[in-house]
Scaffold this motif. Structure first.
Motif, PDB file in Angstrom:
ATOM      1  N   ILE A 100      14.266  -1.341  13.894  1.00  0.00           N
ATOM      2  CA  ILE A 100      13.949  -2.764  13.984  1.00  0.00           C
ATOM      3  C   ILE A 100      14.090  -3.455  12.634  1.00  0.00           C
ATOM      4  O   ILE A 100      14.654  -4.553  12.529  1.00  0.00           O
ATOM      5  CB  ILE A 100      12.512  -2.949  14.517  1.00  0.00           C
ATOM      6  N   MET A 101      13.596  -2.795  11.584  1.00  0.00           N
ATOM      7  CA  MET A 101      13.532  -3.427  10.265  1.00  0.00           C
ATOM      8  C   MET A 101      14.846  -3.356   9.493  1.00  0.00           C
ATOM      9  O   MET A 101      15.096  -4.170   8.610  1.00  0.00           O
ATOM     10  CB  MET A 101      12.430  -2.773   9.426  1.00  0.00           C
ATOM     11  N   GLY A 102      15.666  -2.356   9.798  1.00  0.00           N
ATOM     12  CA  GLY A 102      16.908  -2.194   9.065  1.00  0.00           C
ATOM     13  C   GLY A 102      16.759  -1.251   7.884  1.00  0.00           C
ATOM     14  O   GLY A 102      15.650  -0.867   7.498  1.00  0.00           O
ATOM     15  N   PRO A 103      17.883  -0.859   7.285  1.00  0.00           N
ATOM     16  CA  PRO A 103      17.877   0.185   6.259  1.00  0.00           C
ATOM     17  C   PRO A 103      17.235  -0.215   4.937  1.00  0.00           C
ATOM     18  O   PRO A 103      16.821   0.652   4.165  1.00  0.00           O
ATOM     19  CB  PRO A 103      19.366   0.508   6.071  1.00  0.00           C
ATOM     20  N   ASP A 104      17.164  -1.491   4.657  1.00  0.00           N
ATOM     21  CA  ASP A 104      16.706  -1.924   3.335  1.00  0.00           C
ATOM     22  C   ASP A 104      15.232  -2.282   3.271  1.00  0.00           C
ATOM     23  O   ASP A 104      14.698  -2.512   2.188  1.00  0.00           O
ATOM     24  CB  ASP A 104      17.542  -3.124   2.871  1.00  0.00           C
ATOM     25  N   ALA A 105      14.581  -2.366   4.420  1.00  0.00           N
ATOM     26  CA  ALA A 105      13.175  -2.736   4.437  1.00  0.00           C
ATOM     27  C   ALA A 105      12.292  -1.587   3.941  1.00  0.00           C
ATOM     28  O   ALA A 105      12.661  -0.418   4.028  1.00  0.00           O
ATOM     29  CB  ALA A 105      12.749  -3.140   5.844  1.00  0.00           C
ATOM     30  N   MET A 106      11.134  -1.948   3.429  1.00  0.00           N
ATOM     31  CA  MET A 106      10.160  -0.965   2.972  1.00  0.00           C
ATOM     32  C   MET A 106       9.243  -0.590   4.141  1.00  0.00           C
ATOM     33  O   MET A 106       8.681  -1.466   4.796  1.00  0.00           O
ATOM     34  CB  MET A 106       9.334  -1.577   1.839  1.00  0.00           C
ATOM     35  N   ILE A 107       9.134   0.703   4.415  1.00  0.00           N
ATOM     36  CA  ILE A 107       8.261   1.162   5.487  1.00  0.00           C
ATOM     37  C   ILE A 107       7.295   2.204   4.944  1.00  0.00           C
ATOM     38  O   ILE A 107       7.708   3.211   4.373  1.00  0.00           O
ATOM     39  CB  ILE A 107       9.063   1.749   6.669  1.00  0.00           C
ATOM     40  N   GLY A 108       6.004   1.919   5.122  1.00  0.00           N
ATOM     41  CA  GLY A 108       4.968   2.859   4.718  1.00  0.00           C
ATOM     42  C   GLY A 108       4.245   3.396   5.933  1.00  0.00           C
ATOM     43  O   GLY A 108       4.153   2.719   6.959  1.00  0.00           O
ATOM     44  N   VAL A 109       3.725   4.610   5.811  1.00  0.00           N
ATOM     45  CA  VAL A 109       3.086   5.277   6.940  1.00  0.00           C
ATOM     46  C   VAL A 109       1.717   5.815   6.524  1.00  0.00           C
ATOM     47  O   VAL A 109       1.589   6.509   5.508  1.00  0.00           O
ATOM     48  CB  VAL A 109       3.947   6.444   7.466  1.00  0.00           C
ATOM     49  N   THR A 110       0.699   5.497   7.316  1.00  0.00           N
ATOM     50  CA  THR A 110      -0.628   6.070   7.114  1.00  0.00           C
ATOM     51  C   THR A 110      -0.605   7.548   7.479  1.00  0.00           C
ATOM     52  O   THR A 110      -0.174   7.917   8.572  1.00  0.00           O
ATOM     53  CB  THR A 110      -1.660   5.342   8.004  1.00  0.00           C
ATOM     54  N   CYS A 111      -1.086   8.390   6.568  1.00  0.00           N
ATOM     55  CA  CYS A 111      -1.072   9.833   6.801  1.00  0.00           C
ATOM     56  C   CYS A 111      -2.462  10.451   6.659  1.00  0.00           C
ATOM     57  O   CYS A 111      -2.596  11.681   6.600  1.00  0.00           O
ATOM     58  CB  CYS A 111      -0.082  10.512   5.849  1.00  0.00           C
ATOM     59  N   HIS A 112      -3.488   9.610   6.575  1.00  0.00           N
ATOM     60  CA  HIS A 112      -4.883  10.055   6.526  1.00  0.00           C
ATOM     61  C   HIS A 112      -5.093  11.062   5.395  1.00  0.00           C
ATOM     62  O   HIS A 112      -4.845  10.740   4.248  1.00  0.00           O
ATOM     63  CB  HIS A 112      -5.301  10.608   7.884  1.00  0.00           C
ATOM     64  N   ASP A 113      -5.532  12.281   5.734  1.00  0.00           N
ATOM     65  CA  ASP A 113      -5.750  13.311   4.706  1.00  0.00           C
ATOM     66  C   ASP A 113      -4.806  14.485   4.925  1.00  0.00           C
ATOM     67  O   ASP A 113      -5.100  15.613   4.530  1.00  0.00           O
ATOM     68  CB  ASP A 113      -7.205  13.797   4.734  1.00  0.00           C
ATOM     69  N   ASP A 141     -12.174   1.230  10.151  1.00  0.00           N
ATOM     70  CA  ASP A 141     -12.908   2.402  10.620  1.00  0.00           C
ATOM     71  C   ASP A 141     -12.120   3.646  10.241  1.00  0.00           C
ATOM     72  O   ASP A 141     -11.238   4.084  10.972  1.00  0.00           O
ATOM     73  CB  ASP A 141     -13.099   2.321  12.142  1.00  0.00           C
ATOM     74  N   ALA A 142     -12.429   4.196   9.078  1.00  0.00           N
ATOM     75  CA  ALA A 142     -11.671   5.345   8.565  1.00  0.00           C
ATOM     76  C   ALA A 142     -12.256   6.644   9.117  1.00  0.00           C
ATOM     77  O   ALA A 142     -13.423   6.958   8.890  1.00  0.00           O
ATOM     78  CB  ALA A 142     -11.709   5.358   7.041  1.00  0.00           C
ATOM     79  N   SER A 143     -11.421   7.378   9.827  1.00  0.00           N
ATOM     80  CA  SER A 143     -11.881   8.607  10.476  1.00  0.00           C
ATOM     81  C   SER A 143     -11.721   9.832   9.592  1.00  0.00           C
ATOM     82  O   SER A 143     -12.200  10.915   9.937  1.00  0.00           O
ATOM     83  CB  SER A 143     -11.120   8.822  11.791  1.00  0.00           C
ATOM     84  N   THR A 144     -11.032   9.698   8.467  1.00  0.00           N
ATOM     85  CA  THR A 144     -10.803  10.844   7.590  1.00  0.00           C
ATOM     86  C   THR A 144     -11.233  10.496   6.169  1.00  0.00           C
ATOM     87  O   THR A 144     -11.263   9.338   5.777  1.00  0.00           O
ATOM     88  CB  THR A 144      -9.311  11.243   7.567  1.00  0.00           C
TER      89      THR A 144
END
Length: 216
Positions: A100-113, A141-144
């Motif tokens: 959806i965002m294309g190759p140049d967009a910045m994508i971050g992902v939550t990975c908890h712990d 509401d942080a579960s980790t």
């Protein structure tokens, strides 16, 4: 070799009842010290409210070289011209967000712990991974609960930047910068600071610099 950098990553308050007033506060905060990115994080509100926030805040951020990242919604982020999107484990899958965002967009992902989730995200093409929460937080509401050693281990083995998030304030930022965070994501620690957001940004930058110096 110069020590690795660590930069501030601001997250909006969970509610923005007066956009114009917040825009002024944001401008003063961004003028007070180095900020890499602003994440617009407005949960459970209509799309038009998110759109209005992006429309008002993006010019303020971009005028100061600050990237604008939208939380959760790659469809809206792409349509509104945001620089990137931040997704959680239960949001749009990374591959779909990239499509959806294309190759140049910045994508971050939550990975908890989880190093495992972070490695999967890195292999899947994420631009950064976010670990947390490192401290108690009322913003979400942080579960980790993550340990600063997670940041050190990540830096030893991986190239993809890591973001520390969760309860970060002027009082505890230095240790996370020293442990190896590339970015410190802060919300209430800035907007609810006793001396105001601009003072918080200035103080956080000083603590980050001190923490980075300790890495050497």
């Amino acid at each position: 070799m110069a020590p690795p950098l660590c930069r501030l990553y601001l997250i909006t308050p969970p509610r923005l009842d007066d956009l114009a007033a917040f825009g002024q506060v944001l401008a003063h905060a961004l003028d007070a010290g180095d900020v890499a990115a602003l994440q617009i994080r407005l949960k459970d509100v209509p799309d038009e409210i998110v759109t209005a926030a992006v429309d008002v805040l993006t010019p303020i951020a971009h005028a100061r070289g600050v990237a604008v990242i939208l939380n959760d919604r790659p469809d809206l982020a792409a349509r509104l011209g945001c620089d990137g999107v931040h997704i959680g484990q239960d949001d749009t899958p990374l591959a779909e967000a990239r499509r959806i965002m294309g190759p140049d967009a910045m994508i971050g992902v939550t990975c908890h712990d989880s190093l495992h989730l972070a490695m999967e995200a890195a292999e899947g093409g994420a631009d950064y991974v976010a670990f947390g929460a490192f401290f108690p937080t009322t913003t979400k509401d942080a579960s980790t609960r993550a340990d600063p050693e997670l940041l050190t281990g990540w830096q030893a083995d991986m190239v993809i930047p890591c973001v520390a998030i969760g309860g970060i304030t002027v009082k505890n930022a230095r240790g996370l910068a020293a442990a190896g965070a590339d970015f410190l994501a802060v919300s209430a620690g800035v907007w609810s600071h006793g001396d105001g957001p601009a003072a918080a940004v200035k103080a956080l930058n000083a603590e980050i610099a001190a923490g980075v110096a300790e890495r050497a």
